[in-house]
Design a protein around this motif. Structure first.
Motif: not given
Length: 573
Positions: A429-444
């Motif tokens: 899996e991949i998780d990501y964050q934009i700038d200093n925002g919260a981390s989210s699991t990438y789904t689409e």
């Protein structure tokens, strides 16, 4: 009148005390034995005398024709000698006896000393290099003489005065005895002093057992040998006998090998015997023969993942080795990773080399039984593989975009797609964050609405939780460029046309267009004049007609396709 012939010798009557280290001054003499034989010490002078009476009262010394050799005379031959008168005369008739026969006086000359032999009554006796060793017992002296016979035997022990030997000499004290002895015959010939060094040894030897080779707390290996040796204060020849378990008894001659014995408990019984039959009490040594190498069990500490016939381990995975031994105990465990050097195992270690995993283990017990094995985590017949790397990550965009160095220029309509791939344990899996925002699991795929500079940080994970990180630098630009216009001449009047106030310019005026964009940058400027077709702006706009109202529509587009328009209205007089 009867005549008697006397033999007279010069005798010495001086006696000396018998002291150790030298014999007494024994007189040389004439000796007559019980058979009437007369023995003369050959060194003595002999005087002949004659008498007509048995008591020799009228005895006269005879002198031969040559007194130098006859008074005194010396016997020339060793052993039998004679003094003769021509014919035997009958004592009654005084006539020569017929048949005629000589009158013979027999003498025996003796110049040879006797010879003494020594014997021992004490079981086994060792005699080497003039040194006799025996147990407590008796020493026997016997002497022989060729002629006159033995008068006496004398002996001395440890420098004591010589004394006459009459009975066997008893020696019982455990020590070394220095003995001297000799014999004297009946005419005073004394034997040269003989010596004997007699050691009384009543003590058994002491044997010792030593182990050569592998040994740990009475545990031996097949490479071990047992060495036996014995010490004895007196005897030089000492034998050692041994028996293993209930087997035969052997004479020890070389180190005892363990190779033929079975694994387990054993005893060796041994004792020493010296060369005079002093026997040591039997000794017993018990030992365990360990032929078995230790066993090793491996244990994985950490994450594993099985796929496609492989068992994958991560860089956080540790290998624990547990060694067990049947008897001697484990001495050390060493391991080699993929053919590298063997390292001493002290605690669980990380599997830090990527790729196919081949761990060779060398384990040794305290008597150096060793096992070398390459078996490792093969319980499921799987190939062991160490996966240290996280997945390979990449990103892509769909929609308006362009790349400038390491920055992607996009709009809110641009979709961002994140991808991951792992050739080893597999992508998870991949998780990501934009700038200093919260981390989210990438789904689409996703979009970024807000204009400006942004950094997308994304982490990829494989099935062993190995991770890798990438980032995407982007600038979101949702606004079109700004349009600017400028006339070559300043207007100094205006005019109302159809209710609209416009600026008035002369026919030779020139119009300049320009544009700026905050983020992406200008792509192109287009314009149309009074409803004509759009045309690209390449240079100044000129050649205006007099008395004409002009409407110029300007369109500007940046590199992301963001568009802005502006209408320029003016009048030419």
């Amino acid at each position: 009148m009867s005549i008697r012939v006397f033999i007279i010798s010069a005798l010495s009557f001086l006696f000396f005390e018998l002291q150790a280290q030298e014999s007494a001054k024994h007189e040389k003499k004439i000796f007559k034995d019980g058979d009437g034989k007369v023995y003369v010490n050959k060194d003595l002078p002999v005087y002949l005398s004659i008498s007509s009476s048995p008591d020799g009262s009228d005895r006269q010394i005879l002198e031969g024709k040559n007194p130098m050799y006859s008074s005194p005379m010396y016997l020339d031959s060793e052993g039998y000698n004679t003094i003769r008168s021509p014919w035997q005369v009958d004592p009654e008739t005084k006539k020569v006896v017929s048949p005629k026969a000589e009158v013979i006086f027999e003498l025996y000359a003796d110049s040879k000393a006797p010879k003494t032999k020594i014997n021992y009554e004490s079981g086994n006796v060792s005699n080497k290099d003039g040194k006799v060793t025996m147990k407590s017992g008796s020493v026997l002296l016997t002497a022989s003489d060729e002629t006159s016979g033995i008068a006496a035997i004398y002996y001395s022990i440890d420098n004591a005065p010589f004394q006459q030997y009459t009975n066997p000499i008893n020696l019982s004290e455990e020590k070394s005895n220095s003995m001297q002895y000799y014999a004297v015959d009946n005419v005073g010939n004394a034997e040269e002093i003989l010596t004997a060094n007699i050691i009384i040894d009543n003590s058994a030897p002491v044997s010792n057992l030593d182990i050569d080779g592998d040994l740990s707390d009475d545990v031996l290996s097949v490479r071990s040998t047992i060495q036996l040796e014995a010490l004895d204060n007196s005897s030089e020849k000492t034998k050692i006998f041994y028996t293993i378990d209930d087997g035969k008894t052997y004479l020890f001659s070389k180190p005892i090998s363990m190779a033929g014995l079975s694994e387990g408990e054993h005893t060796i019984t041994y004792f020493a015997v010296d060369d005079v039959d002093n026997n040591e009490e039997k000794k017993i040594y018990s030992f365990f023969l360990d032929k078995s190498a230790p066993r090793v069990i491996d244990e994985i500490i950490g994450t594993t993942f099985i796929a496609n016939g492989k068992e994958y381990y991560s860089g956080r995975t540790k290998l624990k080795l547990v060694a067990m031994d049947n008897k001697a105990g484990v001495k050390e465990v060493r391991y080699s990773i993929n053919g590298g050097e063997f390292k001493l195992y002290e605690s669980p270690f990380y599997l830090s080399e990527p790729g196919n995993l081949n761990i060779e283990v060398l384990v040794m017990d305290k008597v150096n039984n060793r096992l070398r094995t390459t078996e490792f985590s093969d319980k499921n017949n799987l190939i062991s593989y160490v996966d240290l790397a996280g997945p390979k990550l990449q990103h892509s965009v769909t929609g308006p975009s362009f790349m400038l160095k390491d920055t992607v220029f996009i709009t809110k309509d641009t979709s961002i797609k994140l991808n991951g791939n792992d050739d080893d344990s597999g992508f998870k899996e991949i998780d990501y964050q934009i700038d200093n925002g919260a981390s989210s699991t990438y789904t689409e795929p996703f979009n970024i609405e807000l204009d400006g500079f942004h950094i997308i940080t994304y982490n990829g994970y494989d099935n062993l939780s190995n991770s890798s990180t990438e980032r995407m630098i982007c600038i979101v630009d949702n606004e079109g460029p700004e349009v600017f216009n400028r006339f070559s001449i300043n207007s100094n009047k205006s005019k109302v046309i159809d209710g609209e106030t416009v600026q008035v310019y002369p026919p030779h005026v020139v119009l300049f267009l320009s544009s700026t964009d905050k983020q992406a940058g200008l792509d192109k400027i287009s314009y149309q004049v009074n409803g004509s077709s759009m045309q690209p702006y390449r240079s100044l706009i000129e050649n205006f007609k007099k008395n004409t109202l002009y409407r110029i529509n300007v369109s500007v587009i940046d590199k992301l396709g963001n568009e802005n328009q502006k209408e320029i209205v003016f009048y030419i007089e």
